[in-house]
Motif scaffolding. Structure first.
Motif, PDB file in Angstrom:
ATOM      1  N   ARG B  20       0.823  -1.214   0.000  1.00 24.67           N
ATOM      2  CA  ARG B  20       0.000   0.000   0.000  1.00 24.67           C
ATOM      3  C   ARG B  20       0.852   1.256   0.000  1.00 24.67           C
ATOM      4  N   ARG B  21       0.186   2.395  -0.258  1.00 24.12           N
ATOM      5  CA  ARG B  21       0.885   3.667  -0.191  1.00 24.12           C
ATOM      6  C   ARG B  21       1.138   4.057   1.260  1.00 24.12           C
ATOM      7  N   GLY B  22       2.141   4.866   1.483  1.00 28.52           N
ATOM      8  CA  GLY B  22       2.436   5.305   2.849  1.00 28.52           C
ATOM      9  C   GLY B  22       3.558   4.462   3.442  1.00 28.52           C
ATOM     10  N   LEU B  23       4.663   5.124   3.742  1.00 24.74           N
ATOM     11  CA  LEU B  23       5.832   4.366   4.211  1.00 24.74           C
ATOM     12  C   LEU B  23       5.577   3.715   5.560  1.00 24.74           C
ATOM     13  N   LEU B  24       4.764   4.348   6.395  1.00 22.49           N
ATOM     14  CA  LEU B  24       4.514   3.754   7.703  1.00 22.49           C
ATOM     15  C   LEU B  24       3.845   2.393   7.543  1.00 22.49           C
ATOM     16  N   ARG B  25       2.923   2.300   6.557  1.00 20.11           N
ATOM     17  CA  ARG B  25       2.279   1.010   6.310  1.00 20.11           C
ATOM     18  C   ARG B  25       3.312  -0.037   5.926  1.00 20.11           C
ATOM     19  N   VAL B  26       4.291   0.386   5.124  1.00 23.08           N
ATOM     20  CA  VAL B  26       5.317  -0.569   4.696  1.00 23.08           C
ATOM     21  C   VAL B  26       6.086  -1.082   5.911  1.00 23.08           C
ATOM     22  N   GLU B 103       3.366  11.925   1.963  1.00 21.13           N
ATOM     23  CA  GLU B 103       2.617  11.001   1.128  1.00 21.13           C
ATOM     24  C   GLU B 103       3.396   9.726   0.888  1.00 21.13           C
ATOM     25  N   PRO B 105       6.220   7.585  -1.612  1.00 22.22           N
ATOM     26  CA  PRO B 105       6.070   7.184  -3.009  1.00 22.22           C
ATOM     27  C   PRO B 105       4.856   6.282  -3.175  1.00 22.22           C
TER      28      PRO B 105
END
Lengths: 930, 106
Positions: B20-26, B103, B105
């Motif tokens: 998903r989008r959002g680095l925190l999710r990664v 945001e 990438p």
């Protein structure tokens, strides 16, 4: 023999120092050193010329049976002397060719290293050692070529790729030979040729050896790198690319002749390749007008003749090849040195510009003419005699009746062409109009070349001096053979007639040079170099295309690939397994379904939330559930570790979120249309990966008894290590090295984090909360105390370095959050500063690594094994063992990570560096109290 | 059986978040993937032996295999180190494009 190699190595090491002091005069010192090394080898000559050999060896890789073995026989002596004597001439030439500045550069040391490698190559009596020196010469050649600057980039790369490819072929040959013959000792392998020849690997070996030699000695179709290599400075061309390095392939072929000389496929391949190279090289040389280009193509051509002679394989042909190797090294190095002089004096290497040198530079012109006549094979030069013997070898070639005349005809044609281009050089030196503005070079500049040119003339009539050497070398290559006797004149034989034909043909070609030129200009030969370049760039483009996918901009595209592979692996594994599984023995525990439901709900929420805070809270909850599950499967220490990690992760996440980014981009783009297709691939991949992992877990776990390793650990851990917490003994005793490296990794991350978060930024502290502050004053010391207890008892009870460190880390975090650590307002108290220093991540990581590694190394002092447990006298009573010391190191490393987190994430980076008042690392302690 | 489902859920959610989008999710996605794999390794020791490998063990059933536990223990700490490192990178990204409202990438 060893002394000669050591001397050369010492010269190579000392050359830069000498050059700093002596400048270009270093060349003379090195020249003398080369002659001394040659002298050391000549001193052994009486034993070698009698047909014997001098050997020396020392164990090197005993597990592979590889020895650093050297062996000097007649053949080695020929090539070693060529390398050293020509090297001495070139070095003396360098002393005047180079400027003081360039003499201090890498050229002189590299040339010396090359000489050592070349001598080592021909002395090596072990295949592995031979290969090593072979590659060393390749690398020296590349480095010397590259030192010629930007214009040398492409030719140097061509030369490197081709010769390295040949080196790989040699490596394959080395491995196959070792397999076929059971040893890597060359003399042993060659003593019993039938062992190798009887093996099915014999022909692959021959092919690989041939390929290696063809690349090194620039044989068709790999010859194109050699003319390109002429961008190197002239001494390099003279030494490596004319006289010696390209002869390494010749040496290899002569050595291999002991095995293959009488095998028809070998003979056919060598003669065909050699003759084709000789003819093409000679034609190309005749086409050139650049003096260095002529000489380069001429070298290719002469090497072709040598290869063909080796292919004939009779003692006469082999002896002739060896004699011609020496003759060629002498006249070709001479010519290169003279071309270098002419180039420097006149500024031109175009043969058409050089007319009339005889009046301006008589001595240079005379030396050039002498060397060129030797190359042309005109009596009484040395080149004449060696060419006679080559003819003799070809005329007496074995095989069907047509072979000998055909070989001789090819050789005569190539030699006639050689005669023609040699005459062009002589004509360039002597004919044509005057150039009065030129003058003779300094005598010392000309001397090395002049000495070599005169030697080439005098050694013709005195060729009998070479007889014992060629005799010994030929016998070494072909044991039990009768080598030819070498005289200057042996009556009016076929060879003399052939020489006459050569001179007549060559003169005609020279006489009609304008017509010949007209034909040659129209002649279009396939451009092997162009093919190579096209292939090379094609290969690079292919790599680019293969790698293109990894340069995609979206993060998801990178991460999807490995995950997709996992999903596919799961499916393939399930299909391959086919349901043939042992009975499941797993048991269920009450409460597990409840946990499962909690987990499922938490994960579902985490998957769709757009709030960072919710996500962080949910990930903490998930961690908690996982930790409980770990307790349920009997992993107490792991669960404890995970709980602490979850707490610290939550703290770090919160610290990071203070920097912004509380709102995550929506999971699904709000635009209704096209939203579903956009998330579909990710959803499918997620379901696929999850299913694969779940199926894998279900089908591959819980179906067997306790593993043998586990049973062994449970039965023996206490007895072997004195610890009763088996998991901890695995960490610090049984798999100590693993743990050491892992904790060092943690320390590295701590240091890396320090670098990542350095930059400009400001310290952010929340307004100190009274309750928190008071609590931290009490709890933080308690946490540290508890951590020490956990560390101390870890070997026997739940605890240990990892867990203790995380508890202590919790204390550090508490102090930070309460704002009681870094001082308040101005300055701060002494206690706070002390704490600040004590929790310096760099200090902690360094100390931890030292303690852990040191504890592991201590047993080596009394000859024990690395990381062997030992008891510390005096401390044993306190329950302190080596395991505890080691764990202390782990403890410090993990604390360093927590401390680095607090330091790094405690500050909020500022977007504009200029806005930060002080960007220096010392400003880290400055704080902004809100 | 429940372990298999737990691992499946963790891996699936982790994969979803990582993509998903959002680095925190990664970052969180990696944490979940780590949990899943750690549980899998632990389970490889067998889920019918659940006793603690400690003196006077109080667990259920026979003593569990200590080897996977030792592996997972260090893995947990290393996963923490990786998480922290990723967060360091994330924060660096925040500093670089603060205007983009983090945001990340796409």
């Amino acid at each position: 023999m060893v002394a000669a190699l050591v001397l050369l190595a010492a010269l190579a090491a000392g050359a830069p120092l000498l050059a700093r002091r002596l400048g270009r005069a270093t060349g003379y010192v090195l020249s003398a050193g080369f002659l001394a090394a040659a002298g050391l080898l000549v001193a052994l000559a009486p034993r070698v010329l009698g047909g014997g050999a001098v050997e020396a060896s020392t164990p090197w890789l005993p597990s592979l049976g590889v020895e650093a073995a050297l062996r000097l026989d007649g053949l080695s002596l020929v090539f070693a002397l060529v390398a050293l004597v020509v090297g001495a001439l070139v070095m003396a030439y360098c002393a005047r060719y180079l400027s003081d500045a360039s003499a201090r550069g890498p050229v002189l040391p590299l040339l010396t290293v090359f000489a050592a490698a070349m001598v080592g190559l021909v002395l090596a009596d072990d295949l592995v050692l031979l290969y090593l020196f072979w590659e060393l010469t390749t690398l020296c050649s590349f480095a010397l070529l590259s030192s010629a600057g930007a214009k040398a980039v492409a030719p140097a790369r061509r030369a490197l790729v081709i010769t390295i490819a040949g080196g790989l072929a040699l490596l394959v040959a080395v491995v196959l030979l070792a397999l076929a013959g059971g040893t890597t000792r060359i003399s042993v392998l060659l003593a019993e040729p039938e062992v190798v020849l009887g093996s099915p690997l014999a022909w692959p070996v021959a092919a690989c050896v041939l390929l290696a030699a063809m690349s090194k000695s620039a044989q068709l179709p790999l010859q194109f790198w050699l003319p390109g290599a002429m961008v190197a400075m002239t001494p390099v061309s003279a030494y490596l690319h004319a006289a010696t390095m390209v002869k390494a392939g010749i040496y290899l072929l002569v050595r291999a002749s002991t095995l293959f000389a009488e095998q028809t496929p070998w003979q056919v391949a060598l003669v065909a390749v050699g003759m084709a190279t000789a003819l093409v090289g000679a034609v190309m040389a005749l086409r050139e007008h650049d003096l260095k280009g002529i000489l380069a193509h001429s070298t290719v051509s002469q090497l072709g003749l040598l290869v063909a002679a080796i292919g004939v394989g009779t003692p006469t042909a082999l002896g002739a090849a060896l004699l011609h190797t020496m003759a060629h090294a002498l006249f070709k190095a001479t010519l290169f040195m003279l071309v270098g002089i002419i180039d420097k004096e006149t500024g031109s290497r175009d043969i058409r510009d050089l007319s009339g040198l005889r009046r301006a530079m008589p001595w240079t012109a005379a030396a050039t003419a002498l060397a060129a006549l030797s190359m042309a094979g005109v009596p009484p030069a040395l080149g004449f005699v060696s060419k006679e013997y080559l003819y003799q070898g070809f005329v007496s070639a074995p095989g069907p009746a047509w072979v000998a005349p055909a070989a001789a005809a090819c050789a005569v044609t190539a030699s006639a062409l050689t005669f023609a281009y040699s005459m062009r050089i002589v004509w360039g030196a002597f004919g044509g109009p005057d150039h009065p503005e030129l003058y003779e070079p300094a005598r010392s500049f000309l001397a090395p070349a002049a000495v070599a040119a005169v030697a080439g003339l005098l050694l013709g009539p005195a060729v009998f001096l070479f007889d014992p050497l060629v005799d010994a070398a030929t016998s070494a290559a072909l044991p039990g053979s009768v080598p030819p006797r070498i005289y200057f004149w042996h009556g009016l034989s076929t060879e003399v007639v052939l020489s006459g034909v050569t001179v007549a043909l060559g003169s005609a070609l020279f006489w009609q040079r304008d017509r010949v030129d007209a034909v040659l200009v129209r002649l279009r030969l396939p451009d092997a170099g162009g093919v190579f370049d096209a292939g090379h760039s094609g290969l690079l483009a292919l790599g680019g295309r293969i790698g293109a996918g990894t340069r995609a901009r979206p993060l998801g595209a990178h991460l999807a690939r490995p995950l997709a592979v996992v999903a596919v692996l799961g499916v393939v594994g399930a299909v391959a397994l086919g349901g043939a599984l042992p009975e499941r023995t797993a048991t269920a525990v009450p409460g597990e379904p409840v946990l499962l439901v909690v987990l499922a709900v938490a994960l579902a929420c985490a998957a769709v939330t757009s709030s960072a805070v919710v996500l962080v809270a949910l990930v903490g909850l998930v961690g908690l559930v996982v930790a409980v599950r770990m307790v349920l499967v009997g992993a107490a220490d792991v669960a404890l570790t995970l709980l602490l990690v979850e707490v610290l992760t939550a703290v770090v996440l919160v610290l990071v979120l203070r920097g912004g980014g509380l709102h995550l981009p929506p999971v699904v783009r709000p635009a209704g249309r096209g939203a579903l297709p956009a998330v579909l691939p990710a959803a499918l991949l997620a379901v696929g990966a999850g299913t694969a992992a779940g199926l894998g877990t279900w089908s591959l776990t819980g179906r067997r008894e306790l593993s043998p390793t586990g049973a062994y650990l449970l039965d023996n851990a206490e007895e072997l290590t004195g610890g009763t917490n088996v998991v901890n003994t695995v960490l610090v005793d049984f798999r100590g090295l693993d743990t050491l490296l892992e904790s060092v990794l943690v320390g590295v991350v701590a240091l890396g984090l320090g670098v990542l978060t350095r930059g400009p930024g400001r310290e952010v502290r929340e307004r100190p909360d009274v309750v928190l502050r008071v609590a931290s004053r009490v709890l933080a010391p308690l946490a540290v105390l508890a951590s020490v207890v956990l560390l101390w008892r870890g070997h026997d009870q739940p605890g240990g370095g990892f867990i203790g460190a995380l508890v202590a880390g919790a204390g550090v975090v508490l102090v930070h959050l309460a704002g009681t650590g870094g001082g308040e307002g101005a300055g701060g108290t002494g206690r706070a500063v002390r704490l600040e220093r004590l929790t310096d991540p760099v200090l902690l990581a360094g100390a931890g690594a030292l303690v852990a590694v040191g504890t592991g190394l201590v047993p080596l002092v009394w000859g024990g094994a690395l990381m062997e447990p030992f008891s510390v006298p005096g401390l044993y009573a306190l329950g302190i063992s080596s395991a505890l010391l080691f764990d202390l190191g782990v403890y410090a490393l993990v604390v360093s990570l927590v401390a680095a987190c607090v330091r790094g994430f405690g500050r909020v980076p500022s977007a504009v560096p200029a806005a930060a008042p002080a960007a220096a690392p010392g400003a880290e302690h400055a704080e902004v109290v809100r | 059986m429940t372990t298999a489902v737990v691992v499946a859920l963790l891996v699936a959610t982790g994969t979803w978040l990582v993509l998903r989008r959002g680095l925190l999710r990664v970052v969180v996605g990696f944490v979940l993937l780590g949990h899943g794999v750690n549980l899998l390794v632990l389970t490889a020791g067998g889920t019918d032996r659940r006793g603690f490998a400690l003196p006077g063990q109080q667990g259920q059933g026979p003593v569990a295999d200590p080897l996977p536990q030792a592996f997972v223990l260090t893995a947990v700490v290393i996963a923490f180190a990786v998480t922290v490192h990723l967060l360091g990178l994330l924060r660096q990204g925040q500093a670089l494009d603060e205007d983009d409202d983090a945001e990340g990438p796409a």
